[in-house]
Design an enzyme around this catalytic site. Structure first.
Site, PDB file in Angstrom:
ATOM      1  N   ARG A 443       0.686  -1.177  -0.209  1.00  0.00           N
ATOM      2  CA  ARG A 443       0.137   0.113  -0.048  1.00  0.00           C
ATOM      3  C   ARG A 443       1.009   1.411  -0.118  1.00  0.00           C
ATOM      4  NH1 ARG A 443      -4.457   2.776   4.167  1.00  0.00           N
ATOM      5  NH2 ARG A 443      -6.030   3.259   2.614  1.00  0.00           N
ATOM      6  N   LYS A 476      -7.871   5.597  16.618  1.00  0.00           N
ATOM      7  CA  LYS A 476      -8.183   4.450  16.036  1.00  0.00           C
ATOM      8  C   LYS A 476      -6.837   4.025  15.288  1.00  0.00           C
ATOM      9  CE  LYS A 476     -10.374   2.732  11.570  1.00  0.00           C
ATOM     10  NZ  LYS A 476     -11.128   3.059  10.303  1.00  0.00           N
ATOM     11  N   TRP A 477      -6.205   2.951  15.813  1.00  0.00           N
ATOM     12  CA  TRP A 477      -4.770   2.599  15.546  1.00  0.00           C
ATOM     13  C   TRP A 477      -4.618   1.494  14.465  1.00  0.00           C
ATOM     14  CZ3 TRP A 477      -0.983   3.889  19.416  1.00  0.00           C
ATOM     15  CH2 TRP A 477       0.311   3.341  19.106  1.00  0.00           C
ATOM     16  N   ASP A 478      -4.287   2.120  13.306  1.00  0.00           N
ATOM     17  CA  ASP A 478      -4.389   1.172  12.133  1.00  0.00           C
ATOM     18  C   ASP A 478      -2.705   0.563  11.786  1.00  0.00           C
ATOM     19  OD1 ASP A 478      -5.316  -0.113   9.904  1.00  0.00           O
ATOM     20  OD2 ASP A 478      -6.215   1.803   9.106  1.00  0.00           O
ATOM     21  N   CYS A 521      -7.094  -1.593  14.908  1.00  0.00           N
ATOM     22  CA  CYS A 521      -7.786  -1.728  13.504  1.00  0.00           C
ATOM     23  C   CYS A 521      -6.881  -2.790  12.797  1.00  0.00           C
ATOM     24  CB  CYS A 521      -7.817  -0.510  12.753  1.00  0.00           C
ATOM     25  SG  CYS A 521      -8.549  -0.312  11.266  1.00  0.00           S
ATOM     26  N   ASP A 543     -12.876  -4.671   7.558  1.00  0.00           N
ATOM     27  CA  ASP A 543     -13.387  -3.462   6.425  1.00  0.00           C
ATOM     28  C   ASP A 543     -14.482  -4.153   5.645  1.00  0.00           C
ATOM     29  OD1 ASP A 543     -11.375  -1.769   7.011  1.00  0.00           O
ATOM     30  OD2 ASP A 543      -9.981  -2.331   5.206  1.00  0.00           O
TER      31      ASP A 543
HETATM   32  C1  DGJ Z   1      -7.709   0.438   6.777  1.00  0.00           C
HETATM   33  C2  DGJ Z   1      -9.206   0.564   7.792  1.00  0.00           C
HETATM   34  O1  DGJ Z   1      -9.590  -0.619   8.287  1.00  0.00           O
HETATM   35  C3  DGJ Z   1     -10.133   1.676   7.346  1.00  0.00           C
HETATM   36  O2  DGJ Z   1     -11.308   1.587   8.152  1.00  0.00           O
HETATM   37  C4  DGJ Z   1      -9.648   2.911   7.099  1.00  0.00           C
HETATM   38  O3  DGJ Z   1      -9.216   3.367   8.537  1.00  0.00           O
HETATM   39  C5  DGJ Z   1      -8.278   2.985   6.340  1.00  0.00           C
HETATM   40  N1  DGJ Z   1      -7.510   1.718   6.471  1.00  0.00           N
HETATM   41  C6  DGJ Z   1      -7.543   4.004   6.129  1.00  0.00           C
HETATM   42  O4  DGJ Z   1      -6.483   4.220   5.474  1.00  0.00           O
END
Ligand code: DGJ
Length: 732
Positions: A443, A476-478, A521, A543
């Site tokens: 990504r 929100k920790w991605d 996340c 997602d």
């Molecule tokens: C992946 C997450 O699961 C989505 O909800 C969103 O936050 C995107 N990343 C943002 O890039």
């Protein structure tokens, strides 16, 4: 054989026991469900004698912690090489010794010397240190390696916790190749294995298969828990138990990356489950005086099938893992699908106003608010509010959201960097890489080297600058890519170091900002595990927000973790991931089974639709205490009950419940299913109303549990995929 002393660990409905043999080995005695107050008959559970017979299978040990070389046919719990003191020259080639003879030396009660790896250090988790730990110490005399098996029963939730502490008490450095956190022994027999597996968009799929003879490896090689497999297994005697009944064993590993579960099924019918960090790259030296603590393993068993074990783990995580938090999770709005990367102050304000008007309580700004992040090719690593998007910073938005009576949340992906970022331009050496080799992107991003404390410090201060300037209640920790070239400052220790640094950073923020909550996340369900449960109050499960797909995803998630940590969104009518069209009622029904969130463009809703949103959100608030604080019972499962899914959430006293019914599919010619409720006060008379307050049923608890209810309450409603029903039961 004389076995004494005996260590017996009781939970309300199960026991675990081990004892010391004449040879001073700590041997497994038994692990089984057991009625409350009943004394287990341990004699029957004793392992057979080891003998000198020719059948090698009979020679496997039942030790709680096996040392390498002490028994050759099965995986050792601890693999170390020990440089012995000077030996005669002709014996030198035999060194270092790859042999540990771990023998019992002591037992004490109290706090273990060290917490397990992955344990929270933010001070918010309930009673992590407290409680009745038993420390069973073993020692290998020649190497002076001491091992503490730390074990604690959690009677009220029917779970047992355990981990190992390894200590070098000698004067030579020991080379530790690997240590499993636990090596569990099942009763002799053959087994069916249930796993939660999947991929992006199809996470937490329950899969059951016969456990084959030999070794079965489940693993994930990365810095997150993984989308493909959960560090969680359920085992049932082959063909003799089901989702809802029969003997079932479950084990979860509390670790958030680079893990393995190794299940050995021997021809002798012996079955052992080893859980721990991944053995690759787990080598380390243990200098004199040094110690190593493994992650923790949670174990539970039940006679009520997979659901019985699931119920225990859900209760464990709710009461023993979750960081202290407000009683009820707020209804959330997240702007990702409504805005993607096209954020502006005005648009976010409009969304916030409309969300508040609908009843939302927490407004979350997703990706795109910082640096050059106008698309997914730039900006990660530069955690500075973009003046292009928010000319006066984020504070005015946060203030406006608070003034609207909502909390304010913000997205971060702290472990990542885009090559197109100021951070990378300044520090290209700060990413995982091998010098002179390709740095492959996922990504469009690279992974920051959290094995380098400088890197972690930089990200921590950038995050603090944002959080100090603008009040944020929720992160929100991605994390959106997996590892490729894992070169690090920490060398092959990177896997453990990254997870430790991640846990440490989260713990630091939770401590520094006492009101802050963190959501895990990782592209959806990529970071869900028992260690994250101690620091993240909710999890973005997938997602994939298609209500139809969510049935299986949510069934799977709640097989291991509580529904009150499961974030579920209502998104657009035509789903962005699958293009399926699902009715608003179906989308709400599925999202109301966990922590309700909204992810559609609420600023563009026609008035009638906005009214439906308002109605569903207000209905959710009436039953939310049951969803988030009640006991979950699956009264119907699509695979068993003709495509019908019924979840019942019941108050602890059995006097109030919420029933959510969804028809996943309708096959022409199939007949109605009658589903039975559970956990109700049998003598109480219940009245059940739907979301409009219209009475749909009046019956005694006993009847609802014995006779049940027909799948569709006759009111002329259609029997079709996505058909939903809600019942709020209270005592008359
Ligand atoms: C992946 C997450 O699961 C989505 O909800 C969103 O936050 C995107 N990343 C943002 O890039």
């Amino acid at each position: 054989m004389k076995h004494s002393p005996l260590f017996s660990f009781r939970t309300r409905n199960s026991f675990y026991a081990c004892s010391v043999s004449e040879e001073q080995r700590l041997v497994f005695n038994g692990w089984a469900p057991c009625a409350e107050g009943e004394e287990p008959i341990l004699e029957t559970a004793r392992p057979p004698l080891l003998n000198n017979w020719i059948s090698q299978d009979n020679r496997q040990r039942c030790d709680e912690v096996t040392g390498v070389g002490d028994e050759a046919l099965q995986e050792p719990s601890i693999f170390a090489s020990v440089p012995e003191a000077a030996v005669a020259e002709h014996e030198a080639p035999y060194l270092p010794a790859r042999h540990l003879a771990l023998r019992f030396v002591a037992h004490r009660r109290g706090n273990p010397e060290h917490l397990p790896a992955g344990a929270p250090r933010h001070g918010r988790s309930p009673e992590f240190r407290g409680g009745d730990w038993h420390i069973l110490s073993l020692r290998d005399e020649l190497s002076a390696l001491e091992v503490d098996l730390c074990i604690r029963a959690r009677p009220e939730v029917d779970v047992i916790e355990r981990y190992l502490i390894l200590r070098n008490t000698g004067s030579q450095t020991l080379e530790l190749k690997h240590a499993w956190a636990a090596s569990l022994q099942l009763p002799f027999g053959q087994w069916d294995l249930t796993q939660l597996c999947g991929a992006w968009g199809i996470e937490f799929q329950r899969k059951q298969q016969p456990l084959p003879l030999g070794s079965t490896l489940l693993e994930h090689r990365s810095i997150n828990t993984g989308l493909g497999l959960q560090p969680y297994v359920l085992l049932q005697p082959r063909g003799r138990a089901s989702r809802v009944s029969g003997l079932t064993y479950g084990a979860q590993l509390a670790w958030s990356g680079h893990w393995r579960i190794h299940i050995e099924q021997h021809h002798s019918n012996r079955c052992r489950i080893h859980l721990g960090e991944h053995p690759e790259d787990s080598r380390r030296s243990l200098a004199p005086g040094e110690h190593l603590a493994t992650p923790m393993v949670l174990m539970s068993c039940s006679e009520q099938g997979e659901e019985g074990v699931a119920r225990n783990f859900r209760r464990y995580h709710r009461y023993c893992s979750q960081p202290k938090r407000e009683a009820l999770r707020p209804v959330l709005y997240n702007s990702w699908e409504a805005a993607y990367f096209n954020l502006s102050m005005q648009q976010q304000l409009d969304l916030a106003k409309q969300a508040a008007e609908l009843g939302v309580e927490l407004f979350v700004v997703d990706d795109g608010w910082f640096g050059g992040r106008r698309h997914d090719r730039a900006g990660l690593g530069d955690w500075v509010v973009s003046r292009e998007v928010f000319p006066d910073g984020l504070k005015p938005l946060s203030d406006a959201v608070h003034a609207l009576g909502m909390k304010f949340g913000l997205w971060f992906e702290p472990e990542m960097v885009n090559p197109d970022s100021d951070l990378y331009r300044e520090h290209p050496e700060w990413v995982q890489h091998y010098p002179g080799r390709e740095r492959s992107e996922g990504r469009n991003q690279l992974i920051l080297d959290f094995g380098n404390p400088e890197v972690v410090k930089n990200i921590r201060s950038q995050m603090e600058a944002v959080l100090d300037e603008c009040p944020v209640d929720f992160i929100k920790w991605d994390l959106n890519r997996s590892v490729s070239e894992a070169g690090s400052f920490a060398g092959e220790q990177i896997w453990r170091r990254h997870v430790e640094a991640l846990h440490g950073l989260m713990d630091h923020l939770l401590k520094r900002y006492p009101g802050l909550d963190i959501q895990s996340c990782s592209s959806g369900g990529g970071r869900v595990d028992a260690a994250m449960m101690t620091r993240n109050c909710q999890f973005w499960t997938s997602d994939n927000t298609d209500a139809h797909c969510r049935i299986a995803i949510q069934d799977g998630f709640t097989l291991g973790y509580p529904q009150d940590t499961m974030e579920c969104w209502v998104t657009f009518e035509k789903n962005h991931q699958t293009s399926r069209i699902c009715s608003l009622d179906f989308r709400f029904a599925m999202a109301m089974r966990g922590v309700l969130g909204i992810g559609s463009d609420v600023s563009k809703l026609p008035p009638e639709e906005a009214e439906r949103y308002r109605m569903w959100i207000s209905f959710y608030k009436q039953i939310r205490h049951l969803v988030q604080g009640g006991r979950l019972h699956r009264a119907a499962l699509p695979e068993l009950d003709d495509e019908l899914s019924v979840w019942q959430f019941t108050a602890p006293d059995g006097k109030e419940a919420y029933v959510s019914l969804v028809m996943r599919d309708y096959r022409l010619g199939s007949h109605l299913v009658q589903y039975r409720l559970a956990d109700l006060d049998p003598d109480a008379m219940f009245v059940g109303v739907d979301e409009q307050g219209i009475e749909r049923v009046r019956a005694r608890g006993r009847e609802l549990m014995a006779q049940g209810l027909p799948a569709v309450i006759p009111d002329g409603g259609n029997l079709c995929p996505g058909h939903v029903r809600h019942l709020h039961l209270t005592t008359a």
